[in-house]
Design a protein around this motif. Sequence first.
Motif, PDB file in Angstrom:
ATOM      1  N   LEU A   1       0.023  -9.135  -1.676  1.00  0.00           N
ATOM      2  CA  LEU A   1       0.850  -7.992  -2.066  1.00  0.00           C
ATOM      3  C   LEU A   1       2.069  -8.431  -2.866  1.00  0.00           C
ATOM      4  O   LEU A   1       2.487  -7.765  -3.805  1.00  0.00           O
ATOM      5  CB  LEU A   1       1.328  -7.241  -0.823  1.00  0.00           C
ATOM      6  N   GLY A   2       2.650  -9.557  -2.458  1.00  0.00           N
ATOM      7  CA  GLY A   2       3.840 -10.027  -3.134  1.00  0.00           C
ATOM      8  C   GLY A   2       4.267 -11.375  -2.592  1.00  0.00           C
ATOM      9  O   GLY A   2       3.678 -11.898  -1.648  1.00  0.00           O
ATOM     10  N   ALA A   3       5.305 -11.938  -3.220  1.00  0.00           N
ATOM     11  CA  ALA A   3       5.812 -13.242  -2.804  1.00  0.00           C
ATOM     12  C   ALA A   3       7.317 -13.285  -2.986  1.00  0.00           C
ATOM     13  O   ALA A   3       7.867 -12.705  -3.939  1.00  0.00           O
ATOM     14  CB  ALA A   3       5.150 -14.362  -3.617  1.00  0.00           C
ATOM     15  N   GLY A   4       7.985 -13.982  -2.059  1.00  0.00           N
ATOM     16  CA  GLY A   4       9.429 -14.095  -2.149  1.00  0.00           C
ATOM     17  C   GLY A   4      10.003 -14.788  -0.925  1.00  0.00           C
ATOM     18  O   GLY A   4       9.262 -15.361  -0.115  1.00  0.00           O
ATOM     19  N   PRO A   5      11.328 -14.753  -0.732  1.00  0.00           N
ATOM     20  CA  PRO A   5      11.960 -15.388   0.429  1.00  0.00           C
ATOM     21  C   PRO A   5      11.453 -14.805   1.742  1.00  0.00           C
ATOM     22  O   PRO A   5      10.962 -13.672   1.786  1.00  0.00           O
ATOM     23  CB  PRO A   5      13.454 -15.081   0.217  1.00  0.00           C
ATOM     24  N   LEU A   6      11.575 -15.582   2.809  1.00  0.00           N
ATOM     25  CA  LEU A   6      11.047 -15.183   4.107  1.00  0.00           C
ATOM     26  C   LEU A   6      11.532 -13.811   4.544  1.00  0.00           C
ATOM     27  O   LEU A   6      10.735 -12.954   4.931  1.00  0.00           O
ATOM     28  CB  LEU A   6      11.422 -16.224   5.165  1.00  0.00           C
ATOM     29  N   MET A   7      12.830 -13.569   4.507  1.00  0.00           N
ATOM     30  CA  MET A   7      13.343 -12.310   5.029  1.00  0.00           C
ATOM     31  C   MET A   7      12.933 -11.123   4.158  1.00  0.00           C
ATOM     32  O   MET A   7      12.725 -10.012   4.657  1.00  0.00           O
ATOM     33  CB  MET A   7      14.864 -12.370   5.194  1.00  0.00           C
ATOM     34  N   ALA A   8      12.774 -11.348   2.848  1.00  0.00           N
ATOM     35  CA  ALA A   8      12.283 -10.280   1.971  1.00  0.00           C
ATOM     36  C   ALA A   8      10.831  -9.970   2.312  1.00  0.00           C
ATOM     37  O   ALA A   8      10.417  -8.802   2.338  1.00  0.00           O
ATOM     38  CB  ALA A   8      12.411 -10.699   0.511  1.00  0.00           C
ATOM     39  N   ALA A   9      10.054 -11.008   2.583  1.00  0.00           N
ATOM     40  CA  ALA A   9       8.659 -10.810   2.976  1.00  0.00           C
ATOM     41  C   ALA A   9       8.584 -10.063   4.301  1.00  0.00           C
ATOM     42  O   ALA A   9       7.762  -9.160   4.479  1.00  0.00           O
ATOM     43  CB  ALA A   9       7.949 -12.161   3.069  1.00  0.00           C
ATOM     44  N   ARG A  10       9.455 -10.437   5.223  1.00  0.00           N
ATOM     45  CA  ARG A  10       9.466  -9.777   6.535  1.00  0.00           C
ATOM     46  C   ARG A  10       9.867  -8.305   6.404  1.00  0.00           C
ATOM     47  O   ARG A  10       9.280  -7.434   7.057  1.00  0.00           O
ATOM     48  CB  ARG A  10      10.429 -10.509   7.463  1.00  0.00           C
ATOM     49  N   ARG A  11      10.852  -7.998   5.545  1.00  0.00           N
ATOM     50  CA  ARG A  11      11.267  -6.604   5.358  1.00  0.00           C
ATOM     51  C   ARG A  11      10.136  -5.781   4.734  1.00  0.00           C
ATOM     52  O   ARG A  11       9.953  -4.604   5.068  1.00  0.00           O
ATOM     53  CB  ARG A  11      12.526  -6.538   4.494  1.00  0.00           C
ATOM     54  N   THR A  12       9.389  -6.388   3.811  1.00  0.00           N
ATOM     55  CA  THR A  12       8.268  -5.686   3.190  1.00  0.00           C
ATOM     56  C   THR A  12       7.183  -5.399   4.223  1.00  0.00           C
ATOM     57  O   THR A  12       6.584  -4.313   4.244  1.00  0.00           O
ATOM     58  CB  THR A  12       7.677  -6.526   2.042  1.00  0.00           C
ATOM     59  N   GLU A  13       6.934  -6.362   5.100  1.00  0.00           N
ATOM     60  CA  GLU A  13       5.962  -6.175   6.181  1.00  0.00           C
ATOM     61  C   GLU A  13       6.382  -4.994   7.053  1.00  0.00           C
ATOM     62  O   GLU A  13       5.554  -4.137   7.399  1.00  0.00           O
ATOM     63  CB  GLU A  13       5.881  -7.454   7.011  1.00  0.00           C
ATOM     64  N   GLU A  14       7.654  -4.925   7.403  1.00  0.00           N
ATOM     65  CA  GLU A  14       8.160  -3.831   8.227  1.00  0.00           C
ATOM     66  C   GLU A  14       8.075  -2.495   7.495  1.00  0.00           C
ATOM     67  O   GLU A  14       7.811  -1.451   8.103  1.00  0.00           O
ATOM     68  CB  GLU A  14       9.603  -4.114   8.643  1.00  0.00           C
ATOM     69  N   LEU A  15       8.304  -2.509   6.176  1.00  0.00           N
ATOM     70  CA  LEU A  15       8.222  -1.291   5.366  1.00  0.00           C
ATOM     71  C   LEU A  15       6.823  -0.693   5.447  1.00  0.00           C
ATOM     72  O   LEU A  15       6.659   0.513   5.652  1.00  0.00           O
ATOM     73  CB  LEU A  15       8.583  -1.607   3.909  1.00  0.00           C
ATOM     74  N   LEU A  16       5.822  -1.532   5.299  1.00  0.00           N
ATOM     75  CA  LEU A  16       4.443  -1.037   5.352  1.00  0.00           C
ATOM     76  C   LEU A  16       4.077  -0.540   6.747  1.00  0.00           C
ATOM     77  O   LEU A  16       3.363   0.460   6.892  1.00  0.00           O
ATOM     78  CB  LEU A  16       3.475  -2.136   4.911  1.00  0.00           C
ATOM     79  N   ARG A  17       4.559  -1.224   7.747  1.00  0.00           N
ATOM     80  CA  ARG A  17       4.272  -0.790   9.121  1.00  0.00           C
ATOM     81  C   ARG A  17       4.871   0.594   9.373  1.00  0.00           C
ATOM     82  O   ARG A  17       4.230   1.446  10.005  1.00  0.00           O
ATOM     83  CB  ARG A  17       4.832  -1.793  10.118  1.00  0.00           C
ATOM     84  N   ALA A  18       6.094   0.811   8.884  1.00  0.00           N
ATOM     85  CA  ALA A  18       6.772   2.071   9.145  1.00  0.00           C
ATOM     86  C   ALA A  18       6.259   3.204   8.254  1.00  0.00           C
ATOM     87  O   ALA A  18       6.008   4.318   8.731  1.00  0.00           O
ATOM     88  CB  ALA A  18       8.278   1.898   8.954  1.00  0.00           C
ATOM     89  N   ALA A  19       6.107   2.926   6.951  1.00  0.00           N
ATOM     90  CA  ALA A  19       5.761   3.982   5.998  1.00  0.00           C
ATOM     91  C   ALA A  19       4.269   4.304   5.986  1.00  0.00           C
ATOM     92  O   ALA A  19       3.883   5.469   5.833  1.00  0.00           O
ATOM     93  CB  ALA A  19       6.219   3.581   4.597  1.00  0.00           C
ATOM     94  N   LEU A  20       3.425   3.292   6.138  1.00  0.00           N
ATOM     95  CA  LEU A  20       1.976   3.495   6.041  1.00  0.00           C
ATOM     96  C   LEU A  20       1.257   3.298   7.366  1.00  0.00           C
ATOM     97  O   LEU A  20       0.037   3.430   7.431  1.00  0.00           O
ATOM     98  CB  LEU A  20       1.389   2.549   4.980  1.00  0.00           C
TER      99      LEU A  20
END
Length: 291
Positions: free
Chosen positions: A131-150
Amino acid sequence: MAQAWRCSGLRWSADGPVLMWDGGRRSALTWGKQVAFEVADGGVRWCVGARGHVCPMRASVPGRSTGARCEECARLDRAHSVAADTIADDPRPYHVYLAWFGPGMVKVGITALERGPARLLEQGAVCFSWLGAGPLMAARRTEELLRAALRVPDRIPYADKRAVRSVLPRAAAERVAEVVELHARAVALGGWPESLEREPCQPVDHVGVFGLEGVPAAVGSVSELVAGGAVSGELVAAAGPDLHLATRRGVVVLDTRLITGWELVPATGDELSVPVREFRVDRAALQDGLF
């Protein structure tokens, strides 16, 4: 008395699954290979320790434990893992991925960029896409975004993964469809961290790698090893930590995480004499779920 060996787990290499043994020995696993061993008679399953260190308590652990660690060693091991969010200052870049294990079974997760697809092979992901690549905390926030929104989970039980492997769609296009659809919905969301670079949907299918094409339906899975018990079967497929073994009673799945902590010796016969949990899959319900 035969020499006893201790297995340290299953690893996935470029050539396929490999069983690792204490002391550095490796056993490459190929389709058709006979996998046969016995648990030493009167043996006890010992804690494997944490982070490369021996368990200071020399504790015994239950046969059904997939971690093979006592409570204290399990706590120490998890305290230094990415999953526990205790290493927020990790400077390595991370991938965010979508992984598919069967109809209706898609999860989101993260893995260090340097590991490539190894994490997906270890989990038994039938299909996946970055889906994407970046720093650890950005990756973790994106993971949480998908869990919450989708409402995409970050975990799928191994029991659920095993139960559907024999009823996967036969066409690759059908297997990747849910990943493609969810990837499109994910990248359309607002709120992505600016430091995370989005990646195009390029689904990877592991059916061939795992040997799942045309694999016979498994009748059950080993629930635990026991002292004096034996496992014997021909390897017909492997996914994640699981070996699909053709035995006298049909194909049985062995979670290799159940092997660690035991002393193993060569098998003297071709019997399967450990507890097996039978599968009960409602194939009609699974089929209805595709449409």
